[in-house]
Design a protein around this motif. Structure first.
Motif, PDB file in Angstrom:
ATOM      1  N   VAL A  13       0.835  -1.201   0.000  1.00 56.18           N
ATOM      2  CA  VAL A  13       0.000   0.000   0.000  1.00 56.18           C
ATOM      3  C   VAL A  13       0.875   1.259   0.000  1.00 56.18           C
ATOM      4  O   VAL A  13       0.544   2.273  -0.620  1.00 56.18           O
ATOM      5  CB  VAL A  13      -0.948  -0.019   1.225  1.00 56.18           C
ATOM      6  N   LEU A  14       2.019   1.166   0.699  1.00 57.90           N
ATOM      7  CA  LEU A  14       2.884   2.346   0.870  1.00 57.90           C
ATOM      8  C   LEU A  14       3.703   2.702  -0.375  1.00 57.90           C
ATOM      9  O   LEU A  14       4.213   3.829  -0.465  1.00 57.90           O
ATOM     10  CB  LEU A  14       3.856   2.127   2.038  1.00 57.90           C
ATOM     11  N   VAL A  15       3.870   1.763  -1.324  1.00 54.98           N
ATOM     12  CA  VAL A  15       4.837   2.024  -2.406  1.00 54.98           C
ATOM     13  C   VAL A  15       4.544   3.285  -3.204  1.00 54.98           C
ATOM     14  O   VAL A  15       5.468   3.965  -3.665  1.00 54.98           O
ATOM     15  CB  VAL A  15       5.021   0.815  -3.380  1.00 54.98           C
ATOM     16  N   TYR A  16       3.245   3.629  -3.338  1.00 53.50           N
ATOM     17  CA  TYR A  16       2.919   4.842  -4.114  1.00 53.50           C
ATOM     18  C   TYR A  16       3.399   6.114  -3.412  1.00 53.50           C
ATOM     19  O   TYR A  16       3.578   7.149  -4.042  1.00 53.50           O
ATOM     20  CB  TYR A  16       1.409   4.937  -4.365  1.00 53.50           C
ATOM     21  N   ALA A  26       1.799  -4.719  -7.258  1.00 56.82           N
ATOM     22  CA  ALA A  26       1.181  -6.021  -7.571  1.00 56.82           C
ATOM     23  C   ALA A  26       2.049  -7.178  -7.074  1.00 56.82           C
ATOM     24  O   ALA A  26       1.531  -8.177  -6.558  1.00 56.82           O
ATOM     25  CB  ALA A  26       0.950  -6.142  -9.069  1.00 56.82           C
ATOM     26  N   LEU A  27       3.384  -7.042  -7.203  1.00 54.82           N
ATOM     27  CA  LEU A  27       4.290  -8.116  -6.777  1.00 54.82           C
ATOM     28  C   LEU A  27       4.270  -8.294  -5.257  1.00 54.82           C
ATOM     29  O   LEU A  27       4.227  -9.421  -4.762  1.00 54.82           O
ATOM     30  CB  LEU A  27       5.724  -7.824  -7.240  1.00 54.82           C
ATOM     31  N   LEU A  28       4.316  -7.183  -4.524  1.00 53.69           N
ATOM     32  CA  LEU A  28       4.270  -7.280  -3.054  1.00 53.69           C
ATOM     33  C   LEU A  28       2.956  -7.927  -2.620  1.00 53.69           C
ATOM     34  O   LEU A  28       2.918  -8.750  -1.703  1.00 53.69           O
ATOM     35  CB  LEU A  28       4.418  -5.891  -2.423  1.00 53.69           C
ATOM     36  N   HIS A  29       1.858  -7.529  -3.281  1.00 52.66           N
ATOM     37  CA  HIS A  29       0.564  -8.133  -2.944  1.00 52.66           C
ATOM     38  C   HIS A  29       0.541  -9.616  -3.307  1.00 52.66           C
ATOM     39  O   HIS A  29      -0.084 -10.411  -2.603  1.00 52.66           O
ATOM     40  CB  HIS A  29      -0.575  -7.395  -3.658  1.00 52.66           C
ATOM     41  N   VAL A  44     -10.612 -13.538   1.307  1.00 58.09           N
ATOM     42  CA  VAL A  44     -11.366 -13.676   0.051  1.00 58.09           C
ATOM     43  C   VAL A  44     -11.488 -12.314  -0.642  1.00 58.09           C
ATOM     44  O   VAL A  44     -11.264 -12.193  -1.854  1.00 58.09           O
ATOM     45  CB  VAL A  44     -12.754 -14.305   0.321  1.00 58.09           C
ATOM     46  N   LEU A  45     -11.810 -11.270   0.135  1.00 62.02           N
ATOM     47  CA  LEU A  45     -11.916  -9.938  -0.457  1.00 62.02           C
ATOM     48  C   LEU A  45     -10.559  -9.468  -1.002  1.00 62.02           C
ATOM     49  O   LEU A  45     -10.477  -8.824  -2.046  1.00 62.02           O
ATOM     50  CB  LEU A  45     -12.446  -8.927   0.566  1.00 62.02           C
ATOM     51  N   PHE A  46      -9.490  -9.812  -0.289  1.00 64.69           N
ATOM     52  CA  PHE A  46      -8.141  -9.449  -0.738  1.00 64.69           C
ATOM     53  C   PHE A  46      -7.833 -10.126  -2.076  1.00 64.69           C
ATOM     54  O   PHE A  46      -7.310  -9.489  -3.004  1.00 64.69           O
ATOM     55  CB  PHE A  46      -7.122  -9.848   0.335  1.00 64.69           C
ATOM     56  N   PHE A  47      -8.177 -11.407  -2.192  1.00 64.65           N
ATOM     57  CA  PHE A  47      -7.915 -12.148  -3.416  1.00 64.65           C
ATOM     58  C   PHE A  47      -8.704 -11.535  -4.587  1.00 64.65           C
ATOM     59  O   PHE A  47      -8.167 -11.319  -5.670  1.00 64.65           O
ATOM     60  CB  PHE A  47      -8.294 -13.621  -3.210  1.00 64.65           C
ATOM     61  N   GLY A  87      -7.564  -5.682  -9.382  1.00 66.63           N
ATOM     62  CA  GLY A  87      -6.481  -4.717  -9.566  1.00 66.63           C
ATOM     63  C   GLY A  87      -5.646  -5.050 -10.800  1.00 66.63           C
ATOM     64  O   GLY A  87      -5.337  -4.175 -11.617  1.00 66.63           O
ATOM     65  N   LEU A  88      -5.284  -6.330 -10.934  1.00 66.74           N
ATOM     66  CA  LEU A  88      -4.540  -6.764 -12.123  1.00 66.74           C
ATOM     67  C   LEU A  88      -5.326  -6.445 -13.392  1.00 66.74           C
ATOM     68  O   LEU A  88      -4.809  -5.864 -14.336  1.00 66.74           O
ATOM     69  CB  LEU A  88      -4.313  -8.280 -12.089  1.00 66.74           C
TER      70      LEU A  88
END
Lengths: 253, 253
Positions: A71-74, A90-93, A132-135, A141-142
């Motif tokens: 979340v912080l990368v931006y 996306a990679l960190l997630h 589940v919501l995260f997935f 997002g992708l």
């Protein structure tokens, strides 16, 4: 959340907040590791309580620490190209997702081996809902932002929802960890917890550290003057076009 | 959080979100009342577990439902004068404060009578932290925004912090309730909780309702196009002057 004018606070404090978040995040992972390693008998992958011990460590590392850093990368990489930062996000997630899947397999394995029913507690309901919501959010997002599948209109519709749910899921992950801490303490040390034993106090401190990590990450990403500056050239090329409302600055997650 | 342009979503959905929040909030209070009244033996004020039962009911009613409604008033009463809405905001928070003090006295009384140590659990740490920060935030809110004590500079410095901590404290209150639900279930029905008994499922549903209430309130207050429209005349007279950064809309809590 509205911010102060840049002149009053400004970017010079951002590195301190980011450093603080990393200290809190690493401390949370280390304390979880020590709690499970020292007080709860260490780690294994054999259906025993040592396999259960993999669960808290993976969830704190994946769904809290790596998720929060994604979340912080931006905010941290303010001057890199938007596309590079998106890929890192996306990679960190993805790492967070894989590690949390390992953590989930560990607890389901342990429950099955010990003939404990699955998914009966509030911790399991909240935790599974978060996962589940995260997935779903990761897949959306992708599809919306990293690959050129969605129209600009769809992207601009989804972006504020992605930002809202992104922060909500960090909050829910931290909350689910706290429920897990409480469950674990009451299952294992109910008799001695009220006597302020070392394990109980350590686990309570872990809970406060997780809350603090979530608060600092939440503050950094909602504070207006920490927001990534819009880059007109990039904006023209990418999906982050100006919205239709007058004078509005294009949204950046 | 950035919003959509008004034309794309807009204010017509706001009443539905507000109505939804009220259904979730009332359902949470009623289910807490039924849980303590029906499954846990009702209410009293005599140091018994019936006095303890006052605690969850007061905290859910005060620190979640009334607190959440106090946060919502700026979105619900969009066209009333700012001063009237501020007074309503402060009054609802005062009710929340008084009711949560009653809830705290109930649990401290119960612990003292039953010779249970105070403040050893993660629930008590998180809950007390939430209450103390809420009390400080309420005092600062009165001093900064309702009474003419603070300078305009101080007010504009504190406003984004007041908004951030306001939402954070709602999140912490909901989280503390969920920790309390988990504690109560494991203290009372640890043996049968995993068999999906009525009380356990009801309490889990209460947890999800509390989360949903927090999510809807959080969404309503962070969505850009639900924000109270700036009133130039009021702005000129009141503290909500334009910030120094170019083109920024004055902040509204």
């Amino acid at each position: 959340m509205e911010g102060m004018p840049v002149s009053m606070g400004g970017l010079r404090t951002l590195p301190w907040y980011v450093a603080g978040s990393q200290v809190l995040g690493v401390a949370s992972v280390v304390i979880t590791g020590v709690w499970m390693g020292h007080y709860r008998g260490g780690y294994a992958w054999d259906g025993s309580t040592q396999e259960f011990n993999v669960h808290p460590l993976c969830m704190v590392l994946g769904l809290v620490f790596l998720y929060g850093d994604a979340v912080l990368v931006y905010r941290v990489f303010r001057n890199e190209s938007k596309r590079s930062v998106k890929i890192l996000h996306a990679l960190l997630h993805m790492m967070a997702l894989i590690i949390s899947i390992v953590g989930l397999v560990a607890v389901f394995d342990f429950h099955s081996a010990a003939k404990i029913p699955h998914m009966y507690s509030l911790h399991s309901w909240c935790g599974m809902l978060t996962f589940v919501l995260f997935f779903i959010q990761w897949l959306l997002g992708l599809g919306f932002f990293l690959f050129p599948w969605a129209s600009a209109q769809l992207r601009s519709w989804y972006l504020p929802l992605h930002v809202f749910f992104g922060l909500l899921l960090l909050v829910m992950a931290v909350g689910s960890c706290l429920l897990g801490i409480t469950e674990k303490l009451l299952f294992n040390i109910m008799e001695t917890y009220s006597r302020f034993t070392g394990e109980g106090v350590l686990a309570n401190i872990l809970g406060l550290l997780l809350v603090s990590f979530g608060v600092v990450v939440g503050y950094v990403v909602t504070r207006d003057d920490f927001r990534r500056p819009p880059n007109p050239e990039e904006e023209a090329l990418s999906v982050h076009f100006k919205t239709l409302s007058e004078g509005e600055i294009p949204s950046s997650p």
